[in-house]
Write an enzyme that holds these catalytic residues in place. Structure first.
Site, mmCIF file in Angstrom:
data_model
loop_
_atom_site.group_PDB
_atom_site.id
_atom_site.type_symbol
_atom_site.label_atom_id
_atom_site.label_comp_id
_atom_site.label_asym_id
_atom_site.label_seq_id
_atom_site.Cartn_x
_atom_site.Cartn_y
_atom_site.Cartn_z
ATOM 1 N N HIS B 124 26.622 -37.432 50.044
ATOM 2 C CA HIS B 124 25.653 -37.322 51.133
ATOM 3 C C HIS B 124 25.058 -38.718 51.373
ATOM 4 C CE1 HIS B 124 21.756 -36.140 52.952
ATOM 5 N NE2 HIS B 124 22.308 -34.969 53.215
ATOM 6 N N ASP B 201 23.495 -35.588 41.696
ATOM 7 C CA ASP B 201 22.789 -35.112 42.885
ATOM 8 C C ASP B 201 22.947 -33.595 42.915
ATOM 9 O OD1 ASP B 201 22.121 -34.174 45.373
ATOM 10 O OD2 ASP B 201 23.258 -35.673 46.491
ATOM 11 N N GLN B 204 22.442 -29.341 46.108
ATOM 12 C CA GLN B 204 23.070 -28.072 46.491
ATOM 13 C C GLN B 204 23.289 -27.140 45.307
ATOM 14 O OE1 GLN B 204 23.453 -27.007 49.484
ATOM 15 N NE2 GLN B 204 22.984 -28.906 50.563
ATOM 16 N N LYS B 227 15.375 -26.661 49.280
ATOM 17 C CA LYS B 227 16.693 -26.009 49.277
ATOM 18 C C LYS B 227 16.772 -24.892 48.245
ATOM 19 C CE LYS B 227 19.094 -30.253 50.671
ATOM 20 N NZ LYS B 227 19.567 -30.110 52.062
ATOM 21 N N CYS B 365 25.543 -35.366 57.284
ATOM 22 C CA CYS B 365 25.157 -36.525 56.481
ATOM 23 C C CYS B 365 26.253 -36.971 55.526
ATOM 24 C CB CYS B 365 23.866 -36.269 55.711
ATOM 25 S SG CYS B 365 22.429 -36.216 56.756
HETATM 26 C C1 LIG Z 1 24.264 -33.008 48.513
HETATM 27 C C2 LIG Z 1 22.956 -33.442 49.080
HETATM 28 N N1 LIG Z 1 22.359 -34.548 48.597
HETATM 29 C C3 LIG Z 1 21.162 -34.969 49.058
HETATM 30 C C4 LIG Z 1 20.514 -34.289 50.052
HETATM 31 C C5 LIG Z 1 19.206 -34.828 50.542
HETATM 32 O O1 LIG Z 1 18.166 -33.960 50.239
HETATM 33 P P1 LIG Z 1 16.736 -34.161 50.934
HETATM 34 O O2 LIG Z 1 16.995 -34.308 52.407
HETATM 35 O O3 LIG Z 1 15.993 -32.929 50.610
HETATM 36 O O4 LIG Z 1 16.125 -35.392 50.360
HETATM 37 C C6 LIG Z 1 21.098 -33.128 50.585
HETATM 38 C C7 LIG Z 1 20.451 -32.324 51.629
HETATM 39 O O5 LIG Z 1 20.483 -32.593 52.802
HETATM 40 C C8 LIG Z 1 22.362 -32.712 50.089
HETATM 41 O O6 LIG Z 1 22.948 -31.623 50.576
#
Ligand SMILES: Cc1ncc(COP(=O)(O)O)c(C=O)c1O
Ligand SMILES: Cc1ncc(COP(=O)(O)O)c(C=O)c1O
Lengths: 152, 407, 407, 152
Positions: B124, B201, B204, B227, B365
């Site tokens: 991401h 990370d 998810q 999430k 993203c």
């Molecule tokens: C795999 C992954 N990493 C990072 C993020 C970033 O999370 P956040 O936008 O809550 O900081 C997301 C969510 O959009 C994600 O799906």
């Protein structure tokens, strides 16, 4: 269904078989536009004289609204004076943010199909991408009396 | 595992699901972007603001005491949620801030010129851009574990990729745009053998399967509250105690200092050292309630439920002409992303919305990944425990209608 | 200005105030630490989570559209609240993060070896430590506008202090431990003449008096939502458009990028460039509702109300033997900090709590200032528009009892 | 009133006239302790032999609980074996986090006045500051059989 109103036959047709799609070797200006948040990309090439948008073509990818808008734009703008083209781009962008019931100017012709986009505010940027590229192209290359310049 | 009936009664906990969108009952399948909030979490927030709201830590009065107890209690609950100690739990705004915190503090101290940061091609942007910025600051470079055409990590050369001046390996646990579940424990073990620090990370995965940082064997773990049924504006960075103990502060300000002079200050130990200023108190407490709520259902059961819906979705969508599913066919997290030959993702999502179906369309993203897969954008259905097999059926039927319309 | 009756009816908007603490009706006088939340803000949060909750910006479905509209609407409301443009409003976690953002991005780019950062001796740690860290990173040094014994800025040498390689002057608008209201517009004008960039820490003023960034003439303004009836976990950094346009990103991640490749990325313009990752959506919307609520009452009226309570408090407290009030006698914001010869601040606050009275005791995150004033800790009563003259009277009576007890 | 239970006569007396307050010129160890969040500071100086806490004094400032606790501690610990001192510090800190109804050990004597602090969790760190300093002093200077070292 609402969405059949949005995706009228004309839009579907132009999105599947976009007109004036492809490179324009003798372009005087090429502008790349994108909607970063969704990934739509349009590259617009135009041959401008000091007064006129002689011809214009585009490449790229995007949703049906974006492609159809670019395709219909090229047909509409081809041969128009630069002034008319700029005014039309402005009017088109403006139309998309007016209330639904506002009448669409006669001069829009086929472009009227995009009036349904007003009900889908998230899609306004799809419909305007090619038009923003056109505006940038017009502003990049000075109009008369300055002579035409090459630009890529 | 809850029975079909109890899954349906769990669904009643979510007030937002009971509404019509565009004249149809809402089918919310955008859970990978953000999950909905159960009554228990909303009540917890209301209770906090209506009874206990106060600033934390420095207060000696009753409300401040209650707020501090609840805030630190949430830290303990989150620690238990991932098998950690409370002192290792840092409250952040979300995954993105957690990763930036590591890149800025640990990264600035440990990554130097010529060093390598190992990522994967399926990250991401939030686990990519902070490292790009770090690499630029330090003259380091990025290296990527490749993704195979069917959306798995290509681990054939993993030991070579981990060799050389690799300082950190940061990778996604469950991919938000492929659904791939990466073998996190194995990757961490390989990295440890190579002397490479790891960050997982878990954006998810944190609300979707049981997580234990000691079993994972990672050094850092990042996730977002929103999430996993928690409020927006809160997330977690977990770091191994000894690593946190050696890290410089992130932001400067109130709450994180031991003693301040006009020109020099001393800082508190972790986790306070990394929580400058008034924290997101209500949101941390709300996230504690979310963790409690999720564990009341059971993450193993949630995982099975989500996987079953994903399997069902794959089976139904595959039958639609010109539809291509991204990522592995089976063994995926509870999400399915796809492209249609005849319709662009935005058109799919806009049309789906007319049926009350919330999907997400775009690059999710993960622009570089989609570019590599040769797809400008995909449509994604992502599931959570309050979704039902009927919703998945309706989703597939709607997608089929859309395909027919554009064909 | 609301009448006495309507002030009392405004008080009904705050559910938390209607409770007993230690057998007495709660008297909440810890508003400088955090303010309470009106029903309107709580309802706004509930509405968001129960009807509209979704991730913002990239969504094409109805809920996402509603969430985005509400989130960007909050940005517009906050812009109007301080006379700014929406594109200049960056959502942060609070004052502390706002200041750290400036120190990290603008600071790292503009402050170099030998440069000077001008602060005042009355800064909150959150407007001191980020600059200490910046100075350390860059080899710069700090300079301070002195505080007089009665708690005012000594401006006799302000032009000399602003001279030399001074890059930024960051100062507090209303001091949280003295109540002093600094002449912000005048200070910004002097700084501008000297070519020095300004940051105003409006944590204690944003909810208490009318603010207009063009009238102030500052370059940056920082404040926290939780001190102005908004949720925790949200705050604002305002920056002048041309300055923001030239600033590097803060955190990397989703939402702040224009285009991402594996090794390089391009960033969106302000404000999105500075809002990486999923933002604190509900909290931003809640802060918008708080701003609307406050302006429904009127900040000029709030200011008069708070000042009147502070005057009353000063008059009553002054009569208590051995009690010393810190800061200016009149013309102060709605807070009064004091020390008792016979009782330590902690003992005062603990005892006050037994009467249901919430005060704060300690260094109030201004350790260097208190050290300079020769006071290890003070007790502080801070007021907001829902406090009443009766509460101030009760407060003074309780402090008197405490004094007698310890005398 | 609850707080009269907390601030018993003995505590008020020791906070106003702390015993063993002042410098200790022949100290073998000096330890500074503080509660960063509230600003209490205690500097404890002790003369340790290999086996015994021969004498100890303190300076600093803090709330009544903090001052009285330091004062009563110095009286209680003076002359105790190092082992006894360490055990007492541990027991005292432990007592403050036990439930209110738990009985206080006989050996506590006057220290029992601090049992009311259990009802005021925010004040526990005030009552334990001096004791944590004592524990650090004991751990800093090795006990017998190693000979005494100077340390500041
Ligand atoms: C795999 C992954 N990493 C990072 C993020 C970033 O999370 P956040 O936008 O809550 O900081 C997301 C969510 O959009 C994600 O799906
Ligand atoms: C003057 C001042 N500046 C900065 C801050 C820090 O605000 P926050 O803790 O909300 O980041 C505060 C509040 O504690 C304050 O009073």
């Amino acid at each position: 269904m609402n969405f059949e109103e949005l995706y009228q036959e004309l839009i579907l047709d132009h999105s599947k078989r976009p007109r004036n799609f492809g490179p324009l070797p003798d372009a005087t200006v090429t502008v790349k536009g994108d909607n970063p948040s969704c990934g739509d990309e349009v590259e617009l090439s135009a041959k401008l004289t000091p007064d006129t948008v002689e011809t214009l073509k585009f490449t790229g990818h995007g949703c049906a609204i974006c492609m159809a808008s670019a395709s219909l734009m090229t047909i509409k703008i081809k041969g128009k004076s630069r002034q008319e083209a700029a005014a039309m781009a402005k009017a088109f962008r403006h139309m998309l943010v007016t209330p639904e019931e506002t009448a669409v100017p006669e001069s829009f012709g086929d472009l009227e199909v995009f009036s349904a986009v007003r009900r889908f505010p998230q899609r306004v940027k799809c419909a305007t991408l090619a038009w923003r590229a056109l505006e940038q192209a017009l502003s990049t290359v000075p109009a008369a009396p300055v002579s035409t310049e090459e630009n890529d | 595992m809850p029975s079909t009936n109890s899954w349906l009664s769990i669904r009643q906990d979510f007030p937002i699901l009971d509404q019509q969108v565009n004249g149809h009952p809402l089918i919310y399948l955008d859970n990978a972007a953000t999950a909905q909030k159960p009554r228990a979490v909303l009540d917890c927030l209301d209770h906090y603001y209506e009874r206990d709201n106060s600033n934390v830590h420095r207060g000696l009065h009753e409300l401040s005491n209650r707020a501090t107890t609840a805030y630190e209690g949430a830290r303990e609950r989150l620690a238990a949620y991932i098998g950690a100690e409370a002192g290792e739990i840092i409250f952040t705004r979300g995954t993105t801030e957690s990763i930036n915190l590591v890149a800025r503090t640990w990264g600035d101290a440990h990554v130097g010129e010529g060093d390598i940061i190992l990522l994967t091609e399926m990250e991401h942007h939030s686990n990519l851009v902070p490292w790009q910025l770090l690499a630029k600051r330090k003259g380091a470079s990025l290296r990527f574990v490749p993704v195979t055409p069917d959306g798995l990590l290509d681990l054939s050369n993993i030991d070579e990729l981990l060799a050389g001046p690799v300082k950190i390996f940061s990778f996604v646990h469950i991919s938000n745009s492929l659904g791939t579940i990466n073998p996190a424990a194995e990757l961490c073990a390989r990295a440890r053998l190579a002397g490479v620090t790891t960050l997982v990370d878990a954006a998810q995965s944190s609300g979707h399967l049981p997580l234990d940082v000691r079993e994972l064997g990672c050094d850092f773990l990042a996730f977002s509250g929103h999430k996993m049924c928690g409020p927006t504006g809160i997330g977690i960075l977990w770091g191994r105690k000894d690593i946190l103990a050696a890290m410089e502060p992130f932001h400067g300000g109130g709450e994180m200092i031991a003693s301040v002079g006009f020109t020099e200050s001393e800082f508190k130990p972790a986790p306070y050292r990394f929580e400058a200023g008034t924290p997101a108190i209500a949101q941390a407490i709300g996230l504690g309630a979310a963790a409690e709520y999720i564990d009341g259902i059971g993450r193993a059961a949630i995982f099975d439920h989500d996987q079953a819906l994903a399997r069902q979705a794959v089976d139904l969508l595959e039958e639609i002409p010109g539809l291509r599913i991204l990522g592995p066919r089976h063994d995926r997290g509870g999400l399915v992303a796809f492209v249609l030959k005849d319709a662009h993702a935005h058109d799919i999502v806009s049309m789906a919305d007319q049926y009350g179906l919330a999907l997400r369309g775009g690059h999710h993203c993960t622009q570089p990944l989609l570019r590599k897969l040769g797809v400008p954008a995909s449509a994604r259905a992502s599931f959570y425990f309050y979704n039902t097999p009927e919703e998945v059926e309706q989703m597939a039927a709607i997608v089929r209608k859309i395909q027919t319309f554009f064909a």
